[in-house]
Design a protein around this motif. Structure first.
Motif, mmCIF file in Angstrom:
data_model
loop_
_atom_site.group_PDB
_atom_site.id
_atom_site.type_symbol
_atom_site.label_atom_id
_atom_site.label_comp_id
_atom_site.label_asym_id
_atom_site.label_seq_id
_atom_site.Cartn_x
_atom_site.Cartn_y
_atom_site.Cartn_z
ATOM 1 N N ASP A 182 0.811 -1.218 0.000
ATOM 2 C CA ASP A 182 0.000 0.000 0.000
ATOM 3 C C ASP A 182 0.849 1.274 0.000
ATOM 4 N N TYR A 183 2.050 1.218 0.600
ATOM 5 C CA TYR A 183 2.832 2.448 0.790
ATOM 6 C C TYR A 183 4.169 2.431 0.050
ATOM 7 N N GLN A 184 4.277 1.571 -0.966
ATOM 8 C CA GLN A 184 5.546 1.473 -1.687
ATOM 9 C C GLN A 184 5.876 2.739 -2.476
ATOM 10 N N ASN A 185 4.876 3.553 -2.802
ATOM 11 C CA ASN A 185 5.142 4.798 -3.514
ATOM 12 C C ASN A 185 5.553 5.939 -2.591
ATOM 13 N N LEU A 186 5.375 5.753 -1.296
ATOM 14 C CA LEU A 186 5.680 6.811 -0.334
ATOM 15 C C LEU A 186 6.961 6.552 0.447
ATOM 16 N N PHE A 187 7.318 5.278 0.620
ATOM 17 C CA PHE A 187 8.467 4.931 1.461
ATOM 18 C C PHE A 187 9.399 3.960 0.731
ATOM 19 N N GLN A 188 10.684 4.095 1.055
ATOM 20 C CA GLN A 188 11.677 3.082 0.714
ATOM 21 C C GLN A 188 11.870 2.208 1.950
ATOM 22 N N PHE A 189 11.778 0.897 1.776
ATOM 23 C CA PHE A 189 11.837 -0.006 2.923
ATOM 24 C C PHE A 189 13.295 -0.386 3.176
ATOM 25 N N ARG A 190 13.888 0.254 4.190
ATOM 26 C CA ARG A 190 15.325 0.139 4.440
ATOM 27 C C ARG A 190 15.716 -1.109 5.204
ATOM 28 N N MET A 191 14.904 -1.482 6.172
ATOM 29 C CA MET A 191 15.292 -2.582 7.051
ATOM 30 C C MET A 191 14.052 -3.271 7.596
ATOM 31 N N GLU A 192 14.137 -4.604 7.699
ATOM 32 C CA GLU A 192 13.067 -5.407 8.291
ATOM 33 C C GLU A 192 13.725 -6.572 9.016
ATOM 34 N N GLN A 193 13.487 -6.646 10.320
ATOM 35 C CA GLN A 193 14.125 -7.680 11.135
ATOM 36 C C GLN A 193 13.099 -8.259 12.093
ATOM 37 N N TYR A 194 13.053 -9.583 12.191
ATOM 38 C CA TYR A 194 12.084 -10.238 13.059
ATOM 39 C C TYR A 194 12.742 -10.599 14.390
ATOM 40 N N CYS A 244 11.211 -2.356 11.827
ATOM 41 C CA CYS A 244 11.287 -1.798 10.472
ATOM 42 C C CYS A 244 11.829 -0.378 10.474
ATOM 43 N N GLN A 245 12.526 -0.051 9.403
ATOM 44 C CA GLN A 245 12.879 1.321 9.061
ATOM 45 C C GLN A 245 12.346 1.613 7.664
ATOM 46 N N TRP A 246 11.491 2.615 7.548
ATOM 47 C CA TRP A 246 10.970 3.058 6.267
ATOM 48 C C TRP A 246 11.432 4.497 6.031
ATOM 49 N N GLU A 247 12.040 4.740 4.883
ATOM 50 C CA GLU A 247 12.538 6.075 4.559
ATOM 51 C C GLU A 247 11.558 6.783 3.612
ATOM 52 N N LYS A 248 11.247 8.028 3.917
ATOM 53 C CA LYS A 248 10.323 8.807 3.085
ATOM 54 C C LYS A 248 10.973 9.134 1.752
ATOM 55 N N LYS A 249 10.273 8.818 0.670
ATOM 56 C CA LYS A 249 10.767 9.124 -0.668
ATOM 57 C C LYS A 249 10.615 10.605 -0.976
#
Length: 249
Positions: A182-194, A244-249
């Motif tokens: 849903d938010y791939q156009n707004l954010f770059q997904f920098r990190m995802e760790q479980y 998660c870390q999401w960076e604003k595009k």
């Protein structure tokens, strides 16, 4: 909004017990080692404007001030939580407001942090994510850690949410894959760790098991050592939370 009023009343009611269980030394140690270090480790936040949204009394704020030397603002819907935040961190700005109606200017922050708060925002999660996007500067980072859907524990968690008075009616784990679509156009997904296994439950979340603090102190060091050993097995299916870390595009 009904959900926001529910959350305000709920957290005003449990604020004292919540602070005792989540703010004790073992809970703080767990957060710093297993949540904050991976969540913020590679970010240079010295002198940067950081919003701890859904802050409660500001547990992440202490780490951000001490270890990252950030300039922190706290925001929470609960009057009890914000009063506690003001007492703990008198040099920080504190705002008592729903996230979606904070009135803060566009692009106010270099980083926004939510620790175990997004799953309280249903059915207004979408509006809240768009608001955090608005508040971030371009290239700013949205850092969060939350319980997620898709683990082996998801069904049990959903049942528990419905039947335990310590949870509000609108709480729901996050579907990270759906949010990314849903938010791939707004954010770059920098990190995802479980992350998260036995110590996540019985040290960090001891309150939901009604564990007395004296008992928690006796087993916490051993369970945190075990958590370290189990870390290599953490995955979407075999863990209790995601970082998660999401960076604003």
């Amino acid at each position: 909004m009904h959900a926001e009023g529910t959350q305000r009343q709920h957290y005003n009611r449990i604020a004292t017990d919540y602070e005792a269980q989540y703010g004790d030394p073992d809970g703080v140690t767990y957060r710093e080692e297993f949540l904050y270090q991976p969540l913020f480790g590679d970010l240079d936040l010295e002198g940067r404007s950081v919003l701890e949204a859904l802050s409660g009394s500001g547990h992440a704020t202490g780490y951000l001030l001490r270890d990252k030397r950030a300039l922190v603002t706290g925001l929470d819907i609960s009057e009890e939580a914000i009063e506690s935040f003001k007492k703990r961190w008198p040099t920080c700005q504190a705002i008592c407001s729903p996230l979606t109606t904070s009135g803060l200017p566009d692009e106010s922050f270099d980083c926004i942090v939510v620790v175990m708060g997004l799953h309280h925002l249903q059915p207004h999660l979408s509006e809240s994510l768009l608001e955090m996007h608005r508040l971030l500067r371009k290239g700013g980072v949205f850092c969060f850690t939350e319980p997620h859907k898709g683990s082996l524990f998801s069904r049990l968690r959903a049942i528990w949410y419905r039947h335990d008075s310590l949870f509000a009616d609108n709480e729901e784990s996050l579907d990270i894959e759906a949010l990314k679509r849903d938010y791939q156009n707004l954010f770059q997904f920098r990190m995802e760790q479980y992350v998260g296994s036995v110590a996540y439950l019985l040290v960090l979340n001891s309150m939901i098991f009604r564990v007395p603090l004296w008992l928690k102190r006796t087993y916490s060091p051993a369970l945190m050592r075990l958590e370290n050993m189990l870390g290599r097995f953490h995955s979407r299916r075999f863990s209790l939370a995601v970082i998660c870390q999401w960076e604003k595009k």
